[in-house]
Design an enzyme around this catalytic site. Structure first.
Site, PDB file in Angstrom:
ATOM      1  CG  ASP A 107     -35.823 -23.995 -33.185  1.00 49.08           C
ATOM      2  OD1 ASP A 107     -36.375 -23.696 -32.118  1.00 49.08           O
ATOM      3  OD2 ASP A 107     -34.585 -23.967 -33.330  1.00 49.08           O
ATOM      4  CD  GLN A 124     -37.414  -5.499 -36.587  1.00 46.47           C
ATOM      5  OE1 GLN A 124     -38.639  -5.564 -36.587  1.00 46.47           O
ATOM      6  NE2 GLN A 124     -36.773  -4.340 -36.601  1.00 46.47           N
ATOM      7  CD  GLU A 125     -34.454 -12.444 -31.144  1.00 46.23           C
ATOM      8  OE1 GLU A 125     -34.670 -12.870 -29.995  1.00 46.23           O
ATOM      9  OE2 GLU A 125     -33.383 -12.685 -31.747  1.00 46.23           O
ATOM     10  CG  MET A 179     -29.781 -20.895 -24.932  1.00 41.22           C
ATOM     11  SD  MET A 179     -30.436 -20.504 -26.573  1.00 41.22           S
ATOM     12  CE  MET A 179     -29.962 -18.813 -26.720  1.00 41.22           C
ATOM     13  NE  ARG A 180     -30.882 -26.791 -20.109  1.00 42.32           N
ATOM     14  CZ  ARG A 180     -29.804 -27.552 -20.113  1.00 42.32           C
ATOM     15  NH1 ARG A 180     -29.796 -28.690 -20.771  1.00 42.32           N
ATOM     16  NH2 ARG A 180     -28.720 -27.184 -19.468  1.00 42.32           N
ATOM     17  CG  HIS A 204     -35.059 -19.987 -34.136  1.00 42.03           C
ATOM     18  ND1 HIS A 204     -34.130 -20.704 -33.402  1.00 42.03           N
ATOM     19  CD2 HIS A 204     -34.584 -19.943 -35.402  1.00 42.03           C
ATOM     20  CE1 HIS A 204     -33.158 -21.083 -34.202  1.00 42.03           C
ATOM     21  NE2 HIS A 204     -33.398 -20.636 -35.422  1.00 42.03           N
ATOM     22  CG  ASN A 236     -38.350 -21.003 -28.949  1.00 40.47           C
ATOM     23  OD1 ASN A 236     -37.717 -20.498 -28.028  1.00 40.47           O
ATOM     24  ND2 ASN A 236     -37.750 -21.472 -30.036  1.00 40.47           N
ATOM     25  CB  SER A 287     -32.592  -8.579 -24.105  1.00 38.82           C
ATOM     26  OG  SER A 287     -32.644  -9.348 -25.273  1.00 38.82           O
ATOM     27  CG  ASN A 288     -36.356 -11.840 -26.797  1.00 40.87           C
ATOM     28  OD1 ASN A 288     -37.090 -11.191 -27.532  1.00 40.87           O
ATOM     29  ND2 ASN A 288     -35.201 -12.355 -27.210  1.00 40.87           N
TER      30      ASN A 288
HETATM   31  C1  GAR Z   1     -32.326 -14.468 -28.618  1.00 37.13           C
HETATM   32  O1  GAR Z   1     -31.686 -13.993 -29.769  1.00 37.13           O
HETATM   33  C2  GAR Z   1     -33.212 -15.654 -28.963  1.00 37.13           C
HETATM   34  O2  GAR Z   1     -33.837 -15.534 -30.201  1.00 37.13           O
HETATM   35  C3  GAR Z   1     -32.213 -16.767 -28.977  1.00 37.13           C
HETATM   36  O3  GAR Z   1     -31.357 -16.499 -27.901  1.00 37.13           O
HETATM   37  C4  GAR Z   1     -31.305 -15.099 -27.666  1.00 37.13           C
HETATM   38  C5  GAR Z   1     -31.667 -14.845 -26.226  1.00 37.13           C
HETATM   39  O4  GAR Z   1     -31.463 -13.479 -25.925  1.00 37.13           O
HETATM   40  N1  GAR Z   1     -32.845 -18.053 -28.827  1.00 37.13           N
HETATM   41  C6  GAR Z   1     -32.395 -19.141 -29.430  1.00 37.13           C
HETATM   42  O5  GAR Z   1     -31.398 -19.163 -30.133  1.00 37.13           O
HETATM   43  C7  GAR Z   1     -33.213 -20.391 -29.174  1.00 37.13           C
HETATM   44  N2  GAR Z   1     -32.776 -21.446 -30.027  1.00 37.13           N
HETATM   45  P1  GAR Z   1     -32.090 -12.859 -24.601  1.00 37.13           P
HETATM   46  O6  GAR Z   1     -31.681 -13.782 -23.458  1.00 37.13           O
HETATM   47  O7  GAR Z   1     -31.463 -11.511 -24.485  1.00 37.13           O
HETATM   48  O8  GAR Z   1     -33.587 -12.804 -24.765  1.00 37.13           O
END
Ligand code: GAR
Length: 214
Positions: free
Chosen positions: A145, A173-174, A90-91, A109, A107, A13-14
């Site tokens: 992070d 918010q992201e 997620m790495r 977070h 990134n 989604s981001n």
């Molecule tokens: C998001 O909430 C992002 O902040 C988090 O994973 C999700 C991905 O959502 N990232 C982490 O936790 C990194 N350590 P998305 O695939 O819908 O963008």
């Protein structure tokens, strides 16, 4: 124009928020490739829907972490990426990638760093009982992070929040601050001084920035 390479592991989604903000012209940049470590990531569908090249690279197909991240760096370099965006990747990025893109990897977070780094930042916040959490966009360094913070947004945490309800509030918010940070980067308005990232609001008479805080 800035070429962006995106790394994503899941829903994306981001990634979609970045695509949309490029589509409207808010960010002037081009996404040159989406690289995923997960062949089932919905982010791959999103890329295909928008004609963005995709590449699936799985760590298990490489002898070690160094060769995995060297390959990712090579793919990004060959497409002339000037910014690498970790959008739900997620790495922990390997040094073979980081040294090729110094202060050029960002990134998102889902917590207010340095609180709750690593996985499940939203659950960590609910379990800890904090009253405010949020999200952070930061440059990526060798730690988990720990890189210099570019921008953060805060949200309240309510007594009846679950990991899911807080995640949903943070995600909104992201989708605002991540495109905003990428826009600033693409306009050359971020400079890193040790741990501090300075946002230059004077360049070419640009308006003073109001960070989109809640
Ligand atoms: C998001 O909430 C992002 O902040 C988090 O994973 C999700 C991905 O959502 N990232 C982490 O936790 C990194 N350590 P998305 O695939 O819908 O963008």
């Amino acid at each position: 124009m800035l070429n962006i390479g995106v790394l994503a592991s899941g829903r994306g989604s981001n990634f979609q928020a970045i695509i949309d903000n490029i589509g409207t012209g808010y960010i002037k940049a081009k996404i040159v490739v989406l690289i995923s470590d997960n062949a089932n990531a919905y982010a791959l569908e999103r890329a295909k829907n928008h004609g963005i090249e995709t590449l699936v690279l799985k760590p298990k197909d490489f002898p070690d972490k160094d060769s995995y991240y060297s390959r990712i760096a090579k793919e990004l370099k060959s497409r002339d990426a000037g910014l690498v965006v970790m959008a739900g990747f997620m790495r922990v990025a390997g040094s073979a990638l980081i040294r090729e893109f110094p202060n050029k990897i960002i990134n998102i977070h889902p917590a207010l760093l340095p609180s709750f780094p690593g996985l499940h930042g939203q659950k960590q916040a609910v379990d800890y009982g904090v009253k405010i959490s949020g999200c952070t966009v930061h440059f990526v360094d060798e730690g988990v992070d720990t890189g210099p913070v570019i921008i953060q947004a805060a949200v309240p945490v309510y007594d009846n929040d679950t990991e899911e309800s807080l995640s949903e509030r943070i995600l909104k918010q992201e989708h605002k601050i991540f495109p905003f940070a990428i826009k600033l980067f693409s306009e050359g308005r971020l400079s890193v001084h040790g741990r501090k990232v300075i946002i230059n609001s004077e360049r070419e008479g640009a308006a003073i920035i109001n960070p989109p805080l809640v």
